[in-house]
Design an enzyme around this catalytic site. Sequence first.
Site, short mmCIF file in Angstrom:
data_model
loop_
_atom_site.label_atom_id
_atom_site.label_comp_id
_atom_site.label_asym_id
_atom_site.label_seq_id
_atom_site.Cartn_x
_atom_site.Cartn_y
_atom_site.Cartn_z
N ARG A 110 32.47 17.44 -5.05
CA ARG A 110 31.10 18.27 -5.18
C ARG A 110 31.02 19.38 -6.94
O ARG A 110 29.84 19.73 -6.78
CB ARG A 110 31.00 18.90 -4.17
CG ARG A 110 31.06 19.20 -3.21
CD ARG A 110 29.96 18.29 -2.59
NE ARG A 110 29.86 17.45 -1.51
CZ ARG A 110 30.70 17.73 -0.03
NH1 ARG A 110 30.81 18.86 0.30
NH2 ARG A 110 31.06 17.02 0.68
N HIS B 88 31.65 26.36 -10.54
CA HIS B 88 31.90 25.49 -9.84
C HIS B 88 32.01 24.37 -11.36
O HIS B 88 33.16 23.63 -11.74
CB HIS B 88 31.30 24.32 -8.91
CG HIS B 88 31.53 24.78 -7.59
ND1 HIS B 88 30.21 25.26 -6.50
CD2 HIS B 88 32.43 25.89 -7.39
CE1 HIS B 88 30.63 25.77 -5.44
NE2 HIS B 88 32.19 26.70 -6.22
N ASP C 41 29.97 8.77 12.12
CA ASP C 41 30.16 8.51 14.03
C ASP C 41 30.76 9.92 14.10
O ASP C 41 31.75 10.05 15.42
CB ASP C 41 31.97 7.71 14.05
CG ASP C 41 32.94 8.19 12.90
OD1 ASP C 41 32.30 9.31 12.41
OD2 ASP C 41 33.86 7.61 13.41
P1 NAI Z 1 31.29 18.87 3.99
O1 NAI Z 1 31.97 17.80 2.85
O2 NAI Z 1 33.21 19.31 5.03
O3 NAI Z 1 30.18 18.51 4.78
C1 NAI Z 1 29.68 16.63 4.53
C2 NAI Z 1 28.48 16.68 5.91
O4 NAI Z 1 28.04 16.74 5.42
C3 NAI Z 1 28.88 15.67 6.71
O5 NAI Z 1 30.25 15.69 6.91
C4 NAI Z 1 28.10 15.72 7.15
O6 NAI Z 1 27.91 15.81 8.50
C5 NAI Z 1 27.04 15.69 6.57
N1 NAI Z 1 26.74 14.44 5.41
C6 NAI Z 1 26.81 14.38 4.33
N2 NAI Z 1 26.64 13.14 3.67
C7 NAI Z 1 25.51 13.13 4.43
C8 NAI Z 1 24.31 12.25 4.80
N3 NAI Z 1 23.79 11.22 3.37
N4 NAI Z 1 23.70 12.30 5.46
C9 NAI Z 1 23.60 13.28 6.29
N5 NAI Z 1 24.39 14.02 6.45
C10 NAI Z 1 25.57 14.20 5.63
O7 NAI Z 1 30.69 20.05 3.17
P2 NAI Z 1 30.90 21.84 3.11
O8 NAI Z 1 32.07 22.25 2.86
O9 NAI Z 1 31.15 22.08 5.04
O10 NAI Z 1 29.63 22.07 2.54
C11 NAI Z 1 28.55 22.44 2.75
C12 NAI Z 1 27.56 23.36 1.49
O11 NAI Z 1 28.36 24.37 1.23
C13 NAI Z 1 27.55 22.11 0.61
O12 NAI Z 1 26.86 22.29 -0.56
C14 NAI Z 1 29.25 22.52 -0.74
O13 NAI Z 1 28.89 23.30 -1.80
C15 NAI Z 1 28.77 24.36 0.23
N6 NAI Z 1 30.15 24.83 0.19
C16 NAI Z 1 30.95 25.00 0.98
C17 NAI Z 1 32.47 25.80 1.01
C18 NAI Z 1 32.97 25.51 1.34
O14 NAI Z 1 34.90 25.75 1.00
N7 NAI Z 1 33.04 24.61 2.46
C19 NAI Z 1 32.06 27.07 0.01
C20 NAI Z 1 30.65 26.97 -1.01
C21 NAI Z 1 30.30 26.36 -0.89
#
Ligand code: NAI
Length: 390
Positions: free
Chosen positions: A317, A207, A38
Amino acid sequence: MHPIKITICGGGNGAQTLLAIAAQNVGCAVDVYAPFADEAGRLRAGIAAHDGLEVRGAVQAQAQPRRVSADPAEVIPGSELVVLVVPAFAHEAILRQIAPFLDRDAWVGAIPARGGFDYCAAKVLQEQQRADVGLFGLQTLPWACRITEYGQVVQVLGVKEAVDAASRPAGRIGQLAPLLAQMLGLAVDPASGFLALTLANTGQLIHPGIMYGLFADWDGAALQTAPLFYQGLNEAGARTLADLSDDVQRIRARLGGIQDLAAVRPLKDWLLRSYGDAIADPSSLRSAFVTNRAYAGLKAPVREVAPGRFVPDFAARYLAEDVPFGLAASRAIAALSGVQTPAIDRVIAWAGERLGKDYLGRDAGRTRIPQQYGLDSLERLLTFADEKTA
Ligand code: NAI
């Protein structure tokens, strides 16, 4: 390139951070494709309640997207740039959903790309006969960021000074890098291509390597508190990170005469370049981690099993994304190149045990390795890397 519209795919920490920063920096319409559960409705409600999404902390921004939708037909058409900011395991599903609606010659990319984004995206685009579309990826997410209030406030804990980006076809990233730099508000340096980007993915080292350092000897007893992730790095953990980085450098040495792999930096060089003055003591790999202001206070992933009692969350992750969409891809490239990767093998095997997966055998199909996409020889891998269409 002056885009009329950018669309961001995703609704999590990184997507919300990018949404506000991009809308503020680029001065064009920014739409959001949020197909997950949602999220589109929650995002719209949050943004309306707060008069725009606000980014606080190491970067500040406040801006409104033009439209948020769970329907790709509403937001993908008309976008010159479509950016996936989601965990790598969601890339393929989202690419399939958006591909039919992409404009001719649109750019589609992932921030961060993680390993093997190009294999997966090229397959989807080929199936849909979209050779006109360009692919791009960033080596890392520029921010450490966490949602504080969904759709309203995101906290940026740390920001990198520069990030590398690659395109497919490889030579085209120079066209796009200025727009990416403007959108993100930081330096974006062109890498030679996605092969370099896959090997240069430092998340795959940091990681799983730190998880291994913290928990390889864990005896199963509940912890009183979540350990500090980066600041808790000890000498043995730093050794593991150095060994992982050395494995990747051996791949670079093997293939560096054939492909430009300058972006595949040793881990310590990457840290100093990414964080610069945020690192108080750059004298060793360990000190560069534990004195990095951008990493301060970040905790290891844990689950609370009883009040005040925690166990490591191996399903988080740091293993579940960074091994199948990171280390496994680099290890597969090493295997095609005849390079041994003892530290990578050890960490993949340990992570697999913790996750109940045999990533080097039975569960290889769950990884984004080139062999899964028909790239089962070094010659095929290099031919794919040099192809002139997406
Ligand atoms: P998050 O956990 O906040 O994002 C998850 C989002 O991805 C969900 O809200 C949804 O919009 C989407 N999602 C998840 N599963 C899905 C599915 N099956 N189908 C469609 N959409 C789906 O992750 P975040 O923190 O935004 O991270 C995004 C990327 O950045 C990842 O690869 C993470 O490892 C990387 N990253 C994140 C950091 C951070 O500080 N948040 C730092 C360094 C890298």
